[in-house]
Design a protein around this motif. Structure first.
Motif, PDB file in Angstrom:
ATOM      1  N   ILE A  44      26.106 135.959  36.104  1.00 41.03           N
ATOM      2  CA  ILE A  44      26.675 134.814  35.393  1.00 41.03           C
ATOM      3  C   ILE A  44      27.508 133.875  36.278  1.00 41.03           C
ATOM      4  O   ILE A  44      27.992 132.854  35.804  1.00 41.03           O
ATOM      5  N   GLU A  45      27.693 134.232  37.568  1.00 42.87           N
ATOM      6  CA  GLU A  45      28.545 133.420  38.433  1.00 42.87           C
ATOM      7  C   GLU A  45      27.855 133.098  39.747  1.00 42.87           C
ATOM      8  O   GLU A  45      27.063 133.888  40.261  1.00 42.87           O
ATOM      9  N   ASP A  46      28.180 131.935  40.283  1.00 41.40           N
ATOM     10  CA  ASP A  46      27.785 131.528  41.635  1.00 41.40           C
ATOM     11  C   ASP A  46      29.030 131.584  42.507  1.00 41.40           C
ATOM     12  O   ASP A  46      30.159 131.468  42.003  1.00 41.40           O
ATOM     13  N   PHE A  47      28.844 131.739  43.815  1.00 41.40           N
ATOM     14  CA  PHE A  47      29.996 131.724  44.699  1.00 41.40           C
ATOM     15  C   PHE A  47      29.658 131.001  45.997  1.00 41.40           C
ATOM     16  O   PHE A  47      28.497 130.883  46.373  1.00 41.40           O
ATOM     17  N   GLU A  48      30.704 130.515  46.641  1.00 44.53           N
ATOM     18  CA  GLU A  48      30.610 129.913  47.966  1.00 44.53           C
ATOM     19  C   GLU A  48      31.668 130.552  48.841  1.00 44.53           C
ATOM     20  O   GLU A  48      32.787 130.825  48.387  1.00 44.53           O
ATOM     21  N   TYR A  54      39.011 133.718  55.113  1.00 47.18           N
ATOM     22  CA  TYR A  54      37.858 133.185  54.403  1.00 47.18           C
ATOM     23  C   TYR A  54      38.254 132.910  52.961  1.00 47.18           C
ATOM     24  O   TYR A  54      39.098 133.612  52.398  1.00 47.18           O
ATOM     25  N   VAL A  55      37.645 131.907  52.373  1.00 43.13           N
ATOM     26  CA  VAL A  55      37.883 131.567  50.974  1.00 43.13           C
ATOM     27  C   VAL A  55      36.578 131.770  50.215  1.00 43.13           C
ATOM     28  O   VAL A  55      35.513 131.323  50.660  1.00 43.13           O
ATOM     29  N   VAL A  56      36.669 132.467  49.087  1.00 40.32           N
ATOM     30  CA  VAL A  56      35.525 132.673  48.203  1.00 40.32           C
ATOM     31  C   VAL A  56      35.842 131.954  46.889  1.00 40.32           C
ATOM     32  O   VAL A  56      36.808 132.304  46.210  1.00 40.32           O
ATOM     33  N   ASP A  57      35.050 130.942  46.570  1.00 39.56           N
ATOM     34  CA  ASP A  57      35.180 130.228  45.305  1.00 39.56           C
ATOM     35  C   ASP A  57      34.081 130.716  44.371  1.00 39.56           C
ATOM     36  O   ASP A  57      32.902 130.674  44.731  1.00 39.56           O
ATOM     37  N   VAL A  58      34.477 131.196  43.196  1.00 35.21           N
ATOM     38  CA  VAL A  58      33.545 131.748  42.218  1.00 35.21           C
ATOM     39  C   VAL A  58      33.598 130.874  40.965  1.00 35.21           C
ATOM     40  O   VAL A  58      34.678 130.601  40.439  1.00 35.21           O
ATOM     41  N   MET A  59      32.424 130.427  40.515  1.00 34.24           N
ATOM     42  CA  MET A  59      32.340 129.581  39.324  1.00 34.24           C
ATOM     43  C   MET A  59      31.261 130.112  38.388  1.00 34.24           C
ATOM     44  O   MET A  59      30.259 130.669  38.853  1.00 34.24           O
ATOM     45  N   ARG A 101      30.621 137.572  52.461  1.00 37.32           N
ATOM     46  CA  ARG A 101      29.569 137.265  51.473  1.00 37.32           C
ATOM     47  C   ARG A 101      29.147 138.530  50.732  1.00 37.32           C
ATOM     48  O   ARG A 101      28.925 138.506  49.522  1.00 37.32           O
ATOM     49  N   GLU A 102      29.040 139.632  51.456  1.00 41.02           N
ATOM     50  CA  GLU A 102      28.677 140.902  50.811  1.00 41.02           C
ATOM     51  C   GLU A 102      29.769 141.334  49.830  1.00 41.02           C
ATOM     52  O   GLU A 102      29.470 141.824  48.734  1.00 41.02           O
ATOM     53  N   MET A 103      31.045 141.131  50.206  1.00 39.76           N
ATOM     54  CA  MET A 103      32.146 141.442  49.287  1.00 39.76           C
ATOM     55  C   MET A 103      32.007 140.616  48.012  1.00 39.76           C
ATOM     56  O   MET A 103      32.205 141.130  46.904  1.00 39.76           O
ATOM     57  N   ALA A 104      31.686 139.342  48.182  1.00 40.98           N
ATOM     58  CA  ALA A 104      31.551 138.451  47.027  1.00 40.98           C
ATOM     59  C   ALA A 104      30.406 138.885  46.130  1.00 40.98           C
ATOM     60  O   ALA A 104      30.527 138.846  44.902  1.00 40.98           O
ATOM     61  N   GLU A 105      29.295 139.295  46.718  1.00 35.29           N
ATOM     62  CA  GLU A 105      28.137 139.729  45.935  1.00 35.29           C
ATOM     63  C   GLU A 105      28.406 141.020  45.184  1.00 35.29           C
ATOM     64  O   GLU A 105      27.996 141.175  44.040  1.00 35.29           O
ATOM     65  N   LYS A 106      29.127 141.959  45.816  1.00 37.37           N
ATOM     66  CA  LYS A 106      29.298 143.295  45.246  1.00 37.37           C
ATOM     67  C   LYS A 106      30.538 143.443  44.360  1.00 37.37           C
ATOM     68  O   LYS A 106      30.558 144.287  43.469  1.00 37.37           O
ATOM     69  N   LEU A 107      31.590 142.640  44.608  1.00 34.84           N
ATOM     70  CA  LEU A 107      32.839 142.880  43.889  1.00 34.84           C
ATOM     71  C   LEU A 107      33.486 141.616  43.327  1.00 34.84           C
ATOM     72  O   LEU A 107      33.950 141.607  42.195  1.00 34.84           O
ATOM     73  N   LEU A 108      33.535 140.558  44.102  1.00 32.72           N
ATOM     74  CA  LEU A 108      34.320 139.392  43.706  1.00 32.72           C
ATOM     75  C   LEU A 108      33.644 138.513  42.672  1.00 32.72           C
ATOM     76  O   LEU A 108      34.304 137.715  42.016  1.00 32.72           O
ATOM     77  N   SER A 109      32.339 138.646  42.522  1.00 27.91           N
ATOM     78  CA  SER A 109      31.619 137.843  41.534  1.00 27.91           C
ATOM     79  C   SER A 109      30.648 138.715  40.759  1.00 27.91           C
ATOM     80  O   SER A 109      30.315 139.812  41.190  1.00 27.91           O
ATOM     81  N   ASN A 110      30.215 138.182  39.638  1.00 27.71           N
ATOM     82  CA  ASN A 110      29.147 138.805  38.860  1.00 27.71           C
ATOM     83  C   ASN A 110      27.921 137.908  39.045  1.00 27.71           C
ATOM     84  O   ASN A 110      27.838 136.847  38.417  1.00 27.71           O
TER      85      ASN A 110
END
Length: 80
Positions: free
Chosen positions: A72-76, A4-9, A60-69
């Protein structure tokens, strides 16, 4: 193996000093016509098993809890 790829902007309303620095450097390097640059992060996550909705939800849960803030950030997240 599922990848999976998580893009954070940064969110559009958040200042992006790194993006502005790149935007300022591009014309000096001969690149004309660039009107904006935003810099983000990319994570590639490999999990055991085949891609599934359950694994997508876990990433998605990883992205919400650790990979992004999320303040101030959105992720896909998408399957690669």
């Amino acid at each position: 193996m599922a990848r999976y790829v998580v893009d954070v902007m940064p969110k559009p309303e958040i200042l992006d000093p790194q993006g502005k620095a790149v935007l300022g450097a591009l014309p000096r390097l001969g690149f004309a016509g660039v009107t904006d640059v935003r810099q983000g992060k990319r994570f590639e996550v490999e999990l055991e098993g085949e891609p599934s909705d359950a694994l997508l939800a876990e990433v998605r849960e990883m992205a919400e809890k650790l990979l992004s803030n999320p303040v101030i950030e959105d992720f896909e997240v998408h399957v690669q």
